[in-house]
Design a protein around this motif. Structure first.
Motif, PDB file in Angstrom:
ATOM      1  N   SER A   1       0.624  -1.369  -0.039  1.00 39.12           N
ATOM      2  CA  SER A   1      -0.280   0.090  -0.172  1.00 39.12           C
ATOM      3  C   SER A   1       1.047   1.248   0.298  1.00 39.12           C
ATOM      4  N   GLU A   2       1.762   0.789   1.129  1.00 43.32           N
ATOM      5  CA  GLU A   2       2.864   2.301   0.738  1.00 43.32           C
ATOM      6  C   GLU A   2       3.335   2.197  -0.839  1.00 43.32           C
ATOM      7  N   ARG A   3       3.898   1.470  -0.799  1.00 42.34           N
ATOM      8  CA  ARG A   3       4.684   1.244  -2.441  1.00 42.34           C
ATOM      9  C   ARG A   3       3.745   2.027  -3.521  1.00 42.34           C
ATOM     10  N   ALA A   4       2.643   1.733  -3.548  1.00 40.43           N
ATOM     11  CA  ALA A   4       1.866   1.479  -4.493  1.00 40.43           C
ATOM     12  C   ALA A   4       1.117   3.405  -4.475  1.00 40.43           C
ATOM     13  N   ALA A   5       1.399   3.981  -3.156  1.00 42.80           N
ATOM     14  CA  ALA A   5       0.751   5.270  -3.339  1.00 42.80           C
ATOM     15  C   ALA A   5       1.658   6.680  -3.310  1.00 42.80           C
ATOM     16  N   ALA A   6       3.097   5.415  -3.309  1.00 48.24           N
ATOM     17  CA  ALA A   6       4.546   6.234  -3.497  1.00 48.24           C
ATOM     18  C   ALA A   6       5.004   6.884  -4.668  1.00 48.24           C
ATOM     19  N   LEU A   7       3.820   5.607  -6.203  1.00 47.55           N
ATOM     20  CA  LEU A   7       4.442   5.484  -7.034  1.00 47.55           C
ATOM     21  C   LEU A   7       3.840   6.248  -7.699  1.00 47.55           C
ATOM     22  N   GLY A   8       2.728   7.087  -6.887  1.00 44.25           N
ATOM     23  CA  GLY A   8       0.944   7.517  -7.547  1.00 44.25           C
ATOM     24  C   GLY A   8       0.420   7.189  -7.674  1.00 44.25           C
ATOM     25  N   ALA A   9      -0.426   5.508  -7.666  1.00 41.91           N
ATOM     26  CA  ALA A   9      -1.072   5.210  -8.216  1.00 41.91           C
ATOM     27  C   ALA A   9      -2.587   5.810  -6.522  1.00 41.91           C
ATOM     28  N   GLU A  10      -3.719   6.147  -7.714  1.00 41.62           N
ATOM     29  CA  GLU A  10      -5.360   6.854  -6.009  1.00 41.62           C
ATOM     30  C   GLU A  10      -5.309   5.283  -5.450  1.00 41.62           C
ATOM     31  N   LEU A  11      -5.362   5.076  -4.556  1.00 46.28           N
ATOM     32  CA  LEU A  11      -6.184   4.295  -3.848  1.00 46.28           C
ATOM     33  C   LEU A  11      -6.572   5.315  -3.213  1.00 46.28           C
ATOM     34  N   ARG A  12      -8.765   4.608  -3.538  1.00 47.94           N
ATOM     35  CA  ARG A  12      -9.575   4.953  -2.465  1.00 47.94           C
ATOM     36  C   ARG A  12      -9.959   3.347  -1.602  1.00 47.94           C
ATOM     37  N   GLN A  13      -9.903   4.081  -0.366  1.00 48.22           N
ATOM     38  CA  GLN A  13     -10.999   3.611   0.624  1.00 48.22           C
ATOM     39  C   GLN A  13     -12.093   3.332   1.156  1.00 48.22           C
ATOM     40  N   GLY A  14     -12.390   2.452   1.494  1.00 50.54           N
ATOM     41  CA  GLY A  14     -13.790   3.041   1.618  1.00 50.54           C
ATOM     42  C   GLY A  14     -14.522   3.226   0.697  1.00 50.54           C
ATOM     43  N   ALA A  15     -14.174   2.997  -0.877  1.00 51.57           N
ATOM     44  CA  ALA A  15     -15.584   2.303  -1.433  1.00 51.57           C
ATOM     45  C   ALA A  15     -15.457   1.130  -2.329  1.00 51.57           C
ATOM     46  N   GLU A  16     -16.738   1.646  -2.703  1.00 46.92           N
ATOM     47  CA  GLU A  16     -17.005  -0.424  -3.214  1.00 46.92           C
ATOM     48  C   GLU A  16     -17.312   0.176  -4.741  1.00 46.92           C
ATOM     49  N   MET A  17     -16.900  -0.726  -5.313  1.00 43.98           N
ATOM     50  CA  MET A  17     -17.368  -0.810  -6.839  1.00 43.98           C
ATOM     51  C   MET A  17     -18.862  -1.711  -6.933  1.00 43.98           C
ATOM     52  N   VAL A  18     -19.461  -1.300  -7.410  1.00 42.37           N
ATOM     53  CA  VAL A  18     -21.318  -1.349  -7.236  1.00 42.37           C
ATOM     54  C   VAL A  18     -20.960  -1.609  -9.026  1.00 42.37           C
ATOM     55  N   LYS A  19     -20.892  -0.893  -9.798  1.00 43.68           N
ATOM     56  CA  LYS A  19     -21.690  -1.634 -10.984  1.00 43.68           C
ATOM     57  C   LYS A  19     -20.353  -1.214 -12.294  1.00 43.68           C
ATOM     58  N   PHE A  20     -20.157  -2.014 -13.781  1.00 47.69           N
ATOM     59  CA  PHE A  20     -19.375  -1.590 -14.593  1.00 47.69           C
ATOM     60  C   PHE A  20     -19.754  -1.789 -15.733  1.00 47.69           C
ATOM     61  N   ALA A  21     -20.003  -1.313 -17.397  1.00 44.49           N
ATOM     62  CA  ALA A  21     -20.137  -1.380 -18.336  1.00 44.49           C
ATOM     63  C   ALA A  21     -18.681  -1.383 -19.251  1.00 44.49           C
ATOM     64  N   ASP A  22     -18.802  -2.819 -20.231  1.00 41.88           N
ATOM     65  CA  ASP A  22     -17.718  -2.808 -21.190  1.00 41.88           C
ATOM     66  C   ASP A  22     -18.137  -2.857 -22.315  1.00 41.88           C
ATOM     67  N   ASP A  23     -17.760  -1.303 -22.937  1.00 49.09           N
ATOM     68  CA  ASP A  23     -18.181  -0.738 -24.005  1.00 49.09           C
ATOM     69  C   ASP A  23     -16.871  -1.652 -25.253  1.00 49.09           C
ATOM     70  N   GLY A  24     -15.934  -1.878 -25.307  1.00 54.16           N
ATOM     71  CA  GLY A  24     -14.887  -2.768 -26.178  1.00 54.16           C
ATOM     72  C   GLY A  24     -13.713  -1.202 -26.408  1.00 54.16           C
ATOM     73  N   ASP A  25     -14.575  -0.165 -25.871  1.00 50.96           N
ATOM     74  CA  ASP A  25     -13.059   1.027 -26.205  1.00 50.96           C
ATOM     75  C   ASP A  25     -13.186   0.939 -25.040  1.00 50.96           C
ATOM     76  N   GLY A  26     -13.594   1.008 -23.432  1.00 53.41           N
ATOM     77  CA  GLY A  26     -13.352   1.286 -22.773  1.00 53.41           C
ATOM     78  C   GLY A  26     -14.163   0.882 -21.697  1.00 53.41           C
ATOM     79  N   VAL A  27     -14.447   0.899 -20.267  1.00 56.01           N
ATOM     80  CA  VAL A  27     -14.698   0.304 -19.247  1.00 56.01           C
ATOM     81  C   VAL A  27     -15.503   1.383 -18.452  1.00 56.01           C
ATOM     82  N   ASP A  28     -16.819   1.833 -17.820  1.00 58.07           N
ATOM     83  CA  ASP A  28     -17.307   2.476 -17.374  1.00 58.07           C
ATOM     84  C   ASP A  28     -17.632   2.267 -15.460  1.00 58.07           C
ATOM     85  N   VAL A  29     -17.350   2.818 -14.732  1.00 58.90           N
ATOM     86  CA  VAL A  29     -17.223   2.058 -12.903  1.00 58.90           C
ATOM     87  C   VAL A  29     -17.772   3.033 -12.890  1.00 58.90           C
TER      88      VAL A  29
END
Ligand SMILES: Cc1cc2nc3c(=O)[nH]c(=O)nc-3n(C[C@H](O)[C@H](O)[C@H](O)COP(=O)(O)OP(=O)(O)OC[C@H]3O[C@@H](n4cnc5c(N)ncnc54)[C@H](O)[C@@H]3O)c2cc1C
Length: 493
Positions: A139-167
């Motif tokens: 977790s510390e390394r991911a943050a240090a490398l610039g990844a965005e860490l969203r804790q307390g957030a749940e993915m509830v839906k997604f849709a892949d339209d072939g060009d990208g994914v809406d989350v």
């Protein structure tokens, strides 16, 4: 024109595999966000150590000192928490254990550590680091490398339209990404939502693992115990108890584990009236063994438990998932960044599926050997005898430690597909960049400097960013086949 994305990759699940995937992507300059429903560390005892390929992977990312630190801290905490002397005297201490298979001990003294398969390994042993400590490091390394860490957030839906994914997140926030990685564990909503096949075998056991306080621990026998009603493993330090009952899966896998349920299970299996006074952490598991038939579907990719589930016997799951993350990270990054040669991402399933299938076999075989009937008793005696021979112990130790893990890659040299031998540690040091490494005389592969680092050596090799050999030759001047391998793995110059 393609819609702009908020993130190149969204990873659902901030467990060890999601975090490792995010680290790999961020290292390669990919904009990545991790969505994790938990806000706190899960205190349940799960994985307790890293096998050789995982330790090598950490070393190749410069994280070995962090692991050693965590290991030291854990040892100190254990010492500080030493319970009563009486308990201490009952801790079974044996240095002659290299592991176990369904409770059958692999005698360390019989393992041939001079076997060439152990030769390239950084260490022979599992490195004892808890899953929690590992998650903290990643977790510390991911943050240090610039990844965005969203804790307390749940993915509830997604849709892949072939060009990208809406989350969509539970907060109502919507993101668009180019790729979605499901590292959301065994009950993966990403796997289900994207329609991945998940064939396998149904569970036949109910297992519990917990850290508890007993009023009367002396009625239990430390170590692995096989009784007429199942198996229990008691480790007085730190009060860890594991039970296995062979009469079917639990009626409800999602209900929280209660003290009464745990106590009933320990009493039934141990045949004692032992009393639990406090539950520090507890989990329930089964031997459900399933594996996605492909790990990539459209713009959705699976890794870790989301791609494969099995019983924890053999301590493989976390290590398997970390291997997925290492294999996937650079390939997905190359795809996002646009230099991936054709078919590179397909090699992710091709290389990792067989490793997962092997783990499923390894764990299923252990459940089969834990059954309680007289025929299984006979089989256990024979397998136990085989494991207690030098070749049986060596075979089992090699399988347990992961040194036999090898990919079936194009190329004739025996090193191709193996973890790169690296006696001086120079390759590992160069791999910290997240780029591939070419070893040999100066000049090789210079045209791809953005993806490739050169290390002077008299052993010519092309090592992929995940540390596996993609090309090798015997003679330092021999570059036959190198350009083809460079094109296959790193694309055109
Ligand atoms: C009792 C037990 C003992 C074990 N022992 C070992 C061992 O000794 N060695 C070993 O190698 N492995 C062991 N394992 C296996 C190991 O714990 C798992 O393989 C490992 O946790 C898998 O990591 P993961 O990141 O794939 O999934 P997880 O650790 O399950 O992480 C998935 C994450 O996704 C999050 N999530 C899920 N859905 C969503 C969503 N919709 N939105 C946002 N977040 C979401 C979850 O909160 C979770 O944090 C054991 C497992 C158990 C149960």
């Amino acid at each position: 024109m393609a819609e702009p994305v908020d993130h190149d990759v969204v990873v659902v699940g901030g467990g060890p595999v999601g975090l490792m995937t995010a680290c790999e992507l961020a290292l390669a300059g990919v904009r990545v966000a991790v969505v994790e429903r938990r806000t706190e560390v899960d205190p349940t005892i799960k994985a307790i150590g890293l096998h050789i390929p995982s330790v090598e992977a950490f070393q190749r990312r410069g994280l070995l000192p962090a692991l050693l630190d965590a290991q030291r801290r854990q040892a100190q905490e254990l010492l500080a928490a030493l319970p009563r002397r009486a308990d201490l005297a009952r801790v079974p201490v044996s240095s002659d254990i290299a592991g176990h298979f369904a409770g059958l001990t692999v005698p360390r003294s019989l393992v041939d550590y001079a076997d060439p398969d152990f030769g390239a390994a950084w260490s022979r042993d599992m490195m004892p680091v808890s899953q929690q400590a590992l998650e903290a490091i990643l977790s510390e390394r991911a943050a240090a490398l610039g990844a965005e860490l969203r804790q307390g957030a749940e993915m509830v839906k997604f849709a892949d339209d072939g060009d990208g994914v809406d989350v969509e997140l539970d907060s109502g926030e919507r993101w668009r990404c180019a790729w979605l990685v499901g590292a959301d564990g065994g009950r993966s909503a990403v796997r289900r939502g994207a329609g991945f096949d998940f064939p396998g075998t149904d569970p036949e056991i109910t297992g519990h693992q917990a850290v508890v306080e007993f009023a009367d621990p002396e009625v239990l026998t430390p170590g692995w115990n096989r009784t007429g009603n199942g198996v229990y493993v008691y480790t007085p330090l730190p009060g860890r108890i594991l039970t296995v009952e062979m009469d079917g899966p639990p009626p409800d896998r999602t209900a929280p584990v209660t003290l009464a349920e745990l106590q009933d299970s320990v009493r039934r299996v141990s045949g004692t009236g032992v009393t639990i006074t406090k539950v520090r952490s507890a989990t329930r598991f089964t031997d459900h063994a399933r594996q996605a038939s492909t790990y990539v579907r459209g713009r959705v990719v699976l890794a870790g438990d989301a791609a494969h589930v099995h019983s924890p016997f053999g301590g493989q799951g976390l290590n398997l998932g970390l291997g997925d993350a290492l294999n996937l990270g650079w390939k997905l990054a190359a795809t996002v960044r646009g230099w991936a040669p054709a078919g590179l991402l397909d090699t992710y399933t091709r290389e990792r599926h067989p490793v997962g299938a092997w783990v499923l076999d390894w764990t299923r075989a252990q459940i089969a050997l834990m059954r309680l009937d007289p025929l299984t008793e006979s089989l256990r005696r024979i397998v136990g005898d085989l494991i207690a021979t030098p070749s049986g112990a060596t075979y089992t130790a090699k399988q347990l430690s992961g040194v036999l893990q090898k990919y079936d890659l194009p190329g004739d040299h025996p090193l191709v597909g193996c973890s790169a031998p690296d006696p001086g540690g120079h390759v590992a040091e160069a791999l910290q960049s997240g780029k591939a490494v070419v070893t040999g005389p100066a000049g090789a592969g210079a045209a791809r400097a953005d993806r490739l680092v050169h290390v002077e050596s008299d052993r010519p090799m092309l090592v992929r960013p995940d540390g596996y050999v993609a090309w090798a030759a015997e003679d330092p001047g021999d570059t036959a086949g190198l350009e083809e391998a460079l094109r296959r793995w790193l694309g055109g110059s």
